[in-house]
Motif scaffolding. Structure first.
Motif, PDB file in Angstrom:
ATOM      1  N   SER A 167       0.829  -1.212   0.000  1.00 53.07           N
ATOM      2  CA  SER A 167       0.000   0.000   0.000  1.00 53.07           C
ATOM      3  C   SER A 167       0.859   1.257   0.000  1.00 53.07           C
ATOM      4  CB  SER A 167      -0.926   0.006   1.219  1.00 53.07           C
ATOM      5  OG  SER A 167      -1.865  -1.045   1.140  1.00 53.07           O
ATOM      6  N   THR A 170       2.255   1.884  -3.467  1.00 49.30           N
ATOM      7  CA  THR A 170       1.210   2.388  -4.348  1.00 49.30           C
ATOM      8  C   THR A 170       0.928   3.861  -4.066  1.00 49.30           C
ATOM      9  OG1 THR A 170       0.187   0.198  -4.521  1.00 49.30           O
ATOM     10  CG2 THR A 170      -1.200   2.103  -5.043  1.00 49.30           C
ATOM     11  N   ARG A 171       0.868   4.208  -2.785  1.00 49.78           N
ATOM     12  CA  ARG A 171       0.601   5.594  -2.387  1.00 49.78           C
ATOM     13  C   ARG A 171       1.726   6.515  -2.853  1.00 49.78           C
ATOM     14  NH1 ARG A 171       0.626   4.689   2.726  1.00 49.78           N
ATOM     15  NH2 ARG A 171      -1.516   3.921   2.664  1.00 49.78           N
ATOM     16  N   SER A 173       3.894   6.051  -5.254  1.00 48.96           N
ATOM     17  CA  SER A 173       3.945   6.112  -6.722  1.00 48.96           C
ATOM     18  C   SER A 173       2.973   7.151  -7.255  1.00 48.96           C
ATOM     19  CB  SER A 173       3.629   4.745  -7.332  1.00 48.96           C
ATOM     20  OG  SER A 173       4.642   3.810  -7.013  1.00 48.96           O
TER      21      SER A 173
END
Length: 299
Positions: A167, A170-171, A173
């Motif tokens: 997570s 992803t955050r 990125s």
């Protein structure tokens, strides 16, 4: 106003009483908080947004912001406790014990996000506040709402804090893809599996790679520029990167480049003085103990 969005906390530093008893002294801190303080001291229009407690430690944080000319009116206040970081030293090496459960900062939600008015010209994100939820997702949502404002980001990755790596990646990125300016270290890039050139290809206009005493590399789509660090007698490096971030943003403001379109059309030569101001401000911070950034009159 440059709005710094992220963590503020109290560092509980080890001390000794007059009677020789061990004690802890509360000192205002946090990476994003330090950047806001440094901006205010450098005379830039500085604001801070985060979750601030109404407890006695939250009052310490507020007084520190006000003393450095930082607007904290957009911050969300609650009666939840302030995050505390107890510091212990072993053979000169600092170890931290964080108390962050159910705190005013950590439990910041998207419902707490401010409406960004025209007075907010730029946003800064980074630090450990991008790790825990719900606050990390809230800052990511605010970044996505930046509109045409300039966004600077310093991921300042601390692997030991990460509990949900997928997570977090992803955050980061998504936020890095939106950032116009990324300040990053070689260690951060190694952890992310990226390069300065890849970040530029992903949408950033400028990547600033800090290399300590070896200076700063500035990379854009048009080329590469190296700016030397200013020589200093190093006491410690606490807050050095945070101060550099503030110096660079203050330099953009002084040069009239604190706008997304202006930054993206600027040459590297036009950005040199802003990078140099960041290096100069950081050199003062490392020359004294703790995160104690300089005032404009000291540069």
């Amino acid at each position: 106003m440059i709005l710094c969005c992220g963590e503020s906390l109290i560092d509980m530093l080890p001390r000794e009483t007059a009677a020789g008893e061990p004690a802890f002294s509360p000192v205002a801190g946090g990476a994003v908080f330090n950047t806001a303080i440094a901006l205010g001291r450098l005379g830039a229009p500085s604001g801070y947004f985060g979750g601030l407690s109404t407890d006695l430690f939250g009052q310490i944080l507020e007084r520190a912001l006000e003393a450095s000319g930082v607007d904290h009116s957009l911050s969300r206040r609650s009666d939840r406790p302030t995050t505390l970081a107890f510091v212990t030293l072993t053979d000169g090496q600092a170890r931290y014990a964080f108390y962050d459960e159910n705190t005013a900062g950590r439990l910041l939600t998207e419902a707490d996000l401010p409406d960004l008015g025209p007075e907010v010209e730029a946003l800064f994100f980074g630090g450990i506040s991008l790790v825990p939820t719900p606050c990390a997702d809230s800052y990511a949502a605010l970044c996505a709402r930046a509109g045409d404002r300039l966004v600077m980001m310093d991921p300042n990755i601390r692997p030991g804090f990460i509990t949900d790596e997928a997570s977090y990646r992803t955050r980061l990125s998504a936020m890095l893809a939106r950032a116009d300016v990324v300040k990053i270290s070689d260690e951060d890039m190694d952890w992310l599996g990226t390069t300065a050139e890849s970040l530029i290809d992903g949408g950033s206009a400028l990547v600033l790679v800090t290399r300590g005493a070896d200076g700063i590399d500035a990379i854009s789509a048009s080329g590469h520029m190296s700016v030397p660090a200013r020589k200093a007698v190093v006491v410690d490096t606490v807050g050095a990167g945070d101060t550099f971030n503030a110096g660079f943003l203050a330099g953009l403001a002084r040069a009239g480049l604190l706008a997304r379109t202006a930054l993206r059309s600027a040459s590297l030569d036009a950005l040199h003085d802003a990078v140099a101001l960041g290096a100069a401000a950081a050199s003062v911070t490392v020359s004294r103990a703790g995160a104690n950034p300089p005032w404009a009159s000291e540069l």
